[in-house]
Design a protein around this motif. Structure first.
Motif, PDB file in Angstrom:
ATOM      1  N   GLY A  36       0.807  -1.207   0.000  1.00  0.00           N
ATOM      2  CA  GLY A  36       0.000   0.000   0.000  1.00  0.00           C
ATOM      3  C   GLY A  36       0.842   1.260   0.000  1.00  0.00           C
ATOM      4  N   VAL A  37       1.945   1.246   0.733  1.00  0.00           N
ATOM      5  CA  VAL A  37       2.872   2.382   0.746  1.00  0.00           C
ATOM      6  C   VAL A  37       3.412   2.639  -0.660  1.00  0.00           C
ATOM      7  CG1 VAL A  37       5.152   3.141   1.534  1.00  0.00           C
ATOM      8  CG2 VAL A  37       3.510   2.217   3.174  1.00  0.00           C
ATOM      9  N   ALA A  38       3.767   1.571  -1.358  1.00  0.00           N
ATOM     10  CA  ALA A  38       4.299   1.719  -2.716  1.00  0.00           C
ATOM     11  C   ALA A  38       3.307   2.472  -3.603  1.00  0.00           C
ATOM     12  CB  ALA A  38       4.610   0.342  -3.307  1.00  0.00           C
ATOM     13  N   MET A  46       4.649 -10.953   0.378  1.00  0.00           N
ATOM     14  CA  MET A  46       5.880 -10.167   0.309  1.00  0.00           C
ATOM     15  C   MET A  46       6.370 -10.044  -1.131  1.00  0.00           C
ATOM     16  SD  MET A  46       7.613  -8.368   2.488  1.00  0.00           S
ATOM     17  CE  MET A  46       7.469  -9.064   4.148  1.00  0.00           C
ATOM     18  N   MET A  47       6.116 -11.048  -1.953  1.00  0.00           N
ATOM     19  CA  MET A  47       6.418 -10.932  -3.381  1.00  0.00           C
ATOM     20  C   MET A  47       5.614  -9.801  -4.013  1.00  0.00           C
ATOM     21  SD  MET A  47       6.485 -14.920  -4.572  1.00  0.00           S
ATOM     22  CE  MET A  47       7.603 -16.107  -3.820  1.00  0.00           C
ATOM     23  N   GLU A  48       4.332  -9.736  -3.673  1.00  0.00           N
ATOM     24  CA  GLU A  48       3.502  -8.654  -4.209  1.00  0.00           C
ATOM     25  C   GLU A  48       4.031  -7.289  -3.776  1.00  0.00           C
ATOM     26  OE1 GLU A  48      -0.671  -9.046  -5.169  1.00  0.00           O
ATOM     27  OE2 GLU A  48      -0.799 -10.417  -3.456  1.00  0.00           O
ATOM     28  N   ALA A  49       4.424  -7.181  -2.515  1.00  0.00           N
ATOM     29  CA  ALA A  49       4.975  -5.929  -2.011  1.00  0.00           C
ATOM     30  C   ALA A  49       6.261  -5.567  -2.737  1.00  0.00           C
ATOM     31  CB  ALA A  49       5.224  -6.033  -0.510  1.00  0.00           C
ATOM     32  N   ALA A  50       7.087  -6.565  -2.982  1.00  0.00           N
ATOM     33  CA  ALA A  50       8.370  -6.326  -3.639  1.00  0.00           C
ATOM     34  C   ALA A  50       8.181  -5.783  -5.049  1.00  0.00           C
ATOM     35  CB  ALA A  50       9.179  -7.623  -3.673  1.00  0.00           C
ATOM     36  N   VAL A  51       7.253  -6.368  -5.787  1.00  0.00           N
ATOM     37  CA  VAL A  51       6.992  -5.916  -7.153  1.00  0.00           C
ATOM     38  C   VAL A  51       6.410  -4.511  -7.132  1.00  0.00           C
ATOM     39  CG1 VAL A  51       5.599  -6.310  -9.219  1.00  0.00           C
ATOM     40  CG2 VAL A  51       6.741  -8.233  -8.090  1.00  0.00           C
ATOM     41  N   ALA A  52       5.465  -4.261  -6.235  1.00  0.00           N
ATOM     42  CA  ALA A  52       4.842  -2.943  -6.152  1.00  0.00           C
ATOM     43  C   ALA A  52       5.875  -1.870  -5.814  1.00  0.00           C
ATOM     44  CB  ALA A  52       3.723  -2.954  -5.111  1.00  0.00           C
ATOM     45  N   TYR A  69       9.126  -1.951  -6.293  1.00  0.00           N
ATOM     46  CA  TYR A  69      10.021  -1.792  -7.439  1.00  0.00           C
ATOM     47  C   TYR A  69       9.354  -0.939  -8.523  1.00  0.00           C
ATOM     48  CZ  TYR A  69      12.632  -3.069 -11.649  1.00  0.00           C
ATOM     49  OH  TYR A  69      13.342  -3.029 -12.821  1.00  0.00           O
ATOM     50  N   ASP A  70       8.093  -1.222  -8.820  1.00  0.00           N
ATOM     51  CA  ASP A  70       7.370  -0.456  -9.826  1.00  0.00           C
ATOM     52  C   ASP A  70       7.252   1.012  -9.429  1.00  0.00           C
ATOM     53  OD1 ASP A  70       7.006  -2.686 -11.405  1.00  0.00           O
ATOM     54  OD2 ASP A  70       4.948  -3.063 -10.746  1.00  0.00           O
ATOM     55  N   LYS A  78      15.716  -3.710  -3.897  1.00  0.00           N
ATOM     56  CA  LYS A  78      16.253  -4.474  -2.774  1.00  0.00           C
ATOM     57  C   LYS A  78      15.270  -5.536  -2.306  1.00  0.00           C
ATOM     58  CE  LYS A  78      18.853  -4.091   1.502  1.00  0.00           C
ATOM     59  NZ  LYS A  78      19.615  -3.174   2.382  1.00  0.00           N
ATOM     60  N   LEU A  79      14.015  -5.161  -2.098  1.00  0.00           N
ATOM     61  CA  LEU A  79      13.027  -6.139  -1.653  1.00  0.00           C
ATOM     62  C   LEU A  79      12.741  -7.141  -2.757  1.00  0.00           C
ATOM     63  CD1 LEU A  79      11.227  -7.046   0.657  1.00  0.00           C
ATOM     64  CD2 LEU A  79       9.443  -5.499  -0.178  1.00  0.00           C
ATOM     65  N   LEU A  80      12.772  -6.705  -4.008  1.00  0.00           N
ATOM     66  CA  LEU A  80      12.568  -7.631  -5.122  1.00  0.00           C
ATOM     67  C   LEU A  80      13.651  -8.701  -5.133  1.00  0.00           C
ATOM     68  CD1 LEU A  80      10.853  -8.280  -7.647  1.00  0.00           C
ATOM     69  CD2 LEU A  80      12.412  -6.816  -8.955  1.00  0.00           C
ATOM     70  N   LYS A  81      14.887  -8.319  -4.894  1.00  0.00           N
ATOM     71  CA  LYS A  81      15.982  -9.297  -4.863  1.00  0.00           C
ATOM     72  C   LYS A  81      15.829 -10.248  -3.680  1.00  0.00           C
ATOM     73  CE  LYS A  81      19.456  -6.645  -7.401  1.00  0.00           C
ATOM     74  NZ  LYS A  81      19.386  -7.579  -8.559  1.00  0.00           N
ATOM     75  N   VAL A  82      15.371  -9.719  -2.547  1.00  0.00           N
ATOM     76  CA  VAL A  82      15.105 -10.580  -1.394  1.00  0.00           C
ATOM     77  C   VAL A  82      14.080 -11.647  -1.775  1.00  0.00           C
ATOM     78  CG1 VAL A  82      13.999 -10.659   0.883  1.00  0.00           C
ATOM     79  CG2 VAL A  82      15.712  -8.900   0.388  1.00  0.00           C
TER      80      VAL A  82
END
Length: 489
Positions: free
Chosen positions: A75-77, A137-143, A145-146, A152-156
């Motif tokens: 949501g922050v993203a 967390m995958m969804e958060a990482a993509v969001a 990054y976008d 960083k989170l995407l690589k995690v």
């Protein structure tokens, strides 16, 4: 649809987004950091600090507590796209640093098992939500990054996805999630990176489900411990009773179901898989025609937060979890990728205006998990059978899946308004906005939902011809369309 190309300017939804960006996100940040007095303790950020070795203490909360942080970060993203905020972004970056530090050398990420039961990793897929937390967390990482370009989170999560792929699959250990969600996360990782392994793993988890209905019972027989005490033989509860191609009725836990259907529809559209789409269509029709409230609520019973029999939809005992309505929007939007049938847009509209925003008070600080159609003071929340039907929204929950889910839904609203193919722009929702699409810039001025007048100003970007298809809600008995002042109907 890139959210950066959509700017909501709507008297109804603009206010709702401002409430979320300015009030709800900071409020939930305080809750997740245990800084908000008078509400249920979260400890979710502290769990990551402990797992990272940055703090001392014990794990606190539900086994899926990590997912609250993931949904809030997602949501922050989206919020950073709507309203750039350097201070908020810095705080999110700091939380991502903590999450990265909590990741184990083999890629594994889950604070419950890292802190509390490392010897039990991956032994209880039925109850323990490791794959569910990974998906969120995958969804958060993509969001993230976008929104920010920061990976960083995407690589995690690429590390965690690799760990999962190395463990589960054909010629590896069999496995399916007890609570579906990782399938959505893997598909979003695929769309973001182009890595075919993520899409392949999503298909594996979907198609493995139900091949062996005794999977969870066999898993339980291999260990001498339980977490929630779920009944592994209740295969309909988590939709593992039959393969996804054999299921034609919405059964079991409603959030698990619609998350699974969302991933199925995404995969069907991505690979133009007609067989998989037909399976989605059967489930959609059964759910929306026979098991959905007039508000769009699904999952009518507190027992298992589940679907029951067809047309069994009591008003005063309704469950209708906020997360389930949000999940139905996810499902509808993926179905629209494959088929531009107005019934999917109708469902999205019904949920957005009725089944979802009822889950949040207008001050942004109190939330409903359950959304009944009828509340009786003195009975609701007090009498057996009605204790889940609380008459007032609490500030937070021990199981707090719904409040951060609302954050990511409202802030990502622009994703659901449009689709665009080679020669048609599709408008699904009457939401005031400025949209920069491939073929045209479109400004929508909407008086919806208070009045029915909506106008579209279209500025083509190329000389190529294209059509604009505007969804007309199915409940309308009559409507009028004018083009440059000329009445068409």
């Amino acid at each position: 649809m890139d959210l950066k190309d959509i700017k909501i300017e709507d008297p109804f939804w603009g206010h709702m987004q401002e409430l979320v960006t300015d009030v709800v996100i900071p409020f939930q940040e305080d809750v997740l950091n245990d800084r908000q007095p008078g509400v249920e303790k979260s400890h979710a950020i502290e769990n990551f600090k402990i797992a990272a070795g940055l703090s001392q203490g014990e794990f606190y909360g539900m086994v899926f507590q990590d997912s609250d942080v993931a949904k809030w970060l997602e949501g922050v993203a989206y919020s950073l796209i709507i309203k750039p905020d350097a201070a908020l972004e810095k705080r999110a970056d700091d939380i991502i640093d903590i999450i990265a530090a909590a990741q184990q050398p083999d890629g594994y990420l889950n604070t419950y098992f890292t802190i509390k039961e490392p010897e039990h990793r991956w032994q209880n897929l039925l109850e323990c939500h490791e794959l569910y937390c990974a998906g969120h967390m995958m969804e958060a990482a993509v969001a993230y990054y976008d929104a920010t370009g920061k990976d960083k989170l995407l690589k995690v999560m690429e590390g965690m996805a690799g760990h999962i792929i190395d463990r589960f699959g054909p010629d590896k250990l069999p496995g399916i999630p007890g609570h579906q969600e990782v399938e959505i996360g893997l598909m979003r990782m695929y769309h973001a990176t182009g890595n075919e392994a993520y899409k392949k793993q999503a298909r594996y988890f979907l198609e493995e489900r139900g091949k062996n209905p005794a999977f969870f019972a066999e898993e339980a027989a291999k260990r001498d411990w339980k977490h929630f005490g779920m009944i592994p033989e209740d295969t309909k509860y988590n939709q593992s009773h039959a393969t996804i191609y054999e299921q034609d009725e919405a059964v079991g836990h409603s959030v698990r179901a619609v998350y699974m259907y969302t991933a199925m529809a995404d995969l069907a559209a991505t690979e133009h898989d007609e067989k998989l789409f037909d399976a989605c269509e059967r489930l959609w029709n059964n759910m929306t025609e026979k098991k959905m409230y007039i508000t769009g609520g699904i999952g009518s019973t507190v027992e298992g937060e589940a679907f029951t029999k067809e047309y069994e939809l009591p008003n005063d005992m309704a469950y209708a979890e906020t997360c389930a309505s949000i999940g139905l929007v996810f499902f509808a939007k993926q179905m629209l990728k494959m088929s531009k049938n107005g019934k999917y847009a109708d469902a999205m509209e019904r949920e957005l205006y009725n089944g979802i925003i009822s889950g949040m008070q207008l001050d942004g600080k109190r939330f409903f998990y359950v959304n009944p159609l009828e509340v009786n003071p003195g009975v609701s929340g007090e009498i057996f059978g009605y204790k889940h039907v609380i008459p007032e929204r609490p500030g937070w929950y021990a199981c707090a899946c719904c409040p951060p889910n609302l954050v990511r839904m409202v802030t990502s609203l622009g994703r659901y308004a449009w689709d665009e193919d080679d020669d048609v722009i599709y408008s699904h929702l009457f939401i005031g906005q400025e949209a920069r699409l491939k073929k045209a810039d479109i400004k929508v001025v909407s008086e919806y939902p208070w009045k029915g007048h909506v106008s579209y100003s279209i500025t083509p970007k190329t000389g190529d011809e294209f059509a604009v298809a505007i969804h007309i809600p199915g409940y309308l008995k009559s409507f009028e369309v004018t083009l440059n002042g000329m009445r068409l109907k």
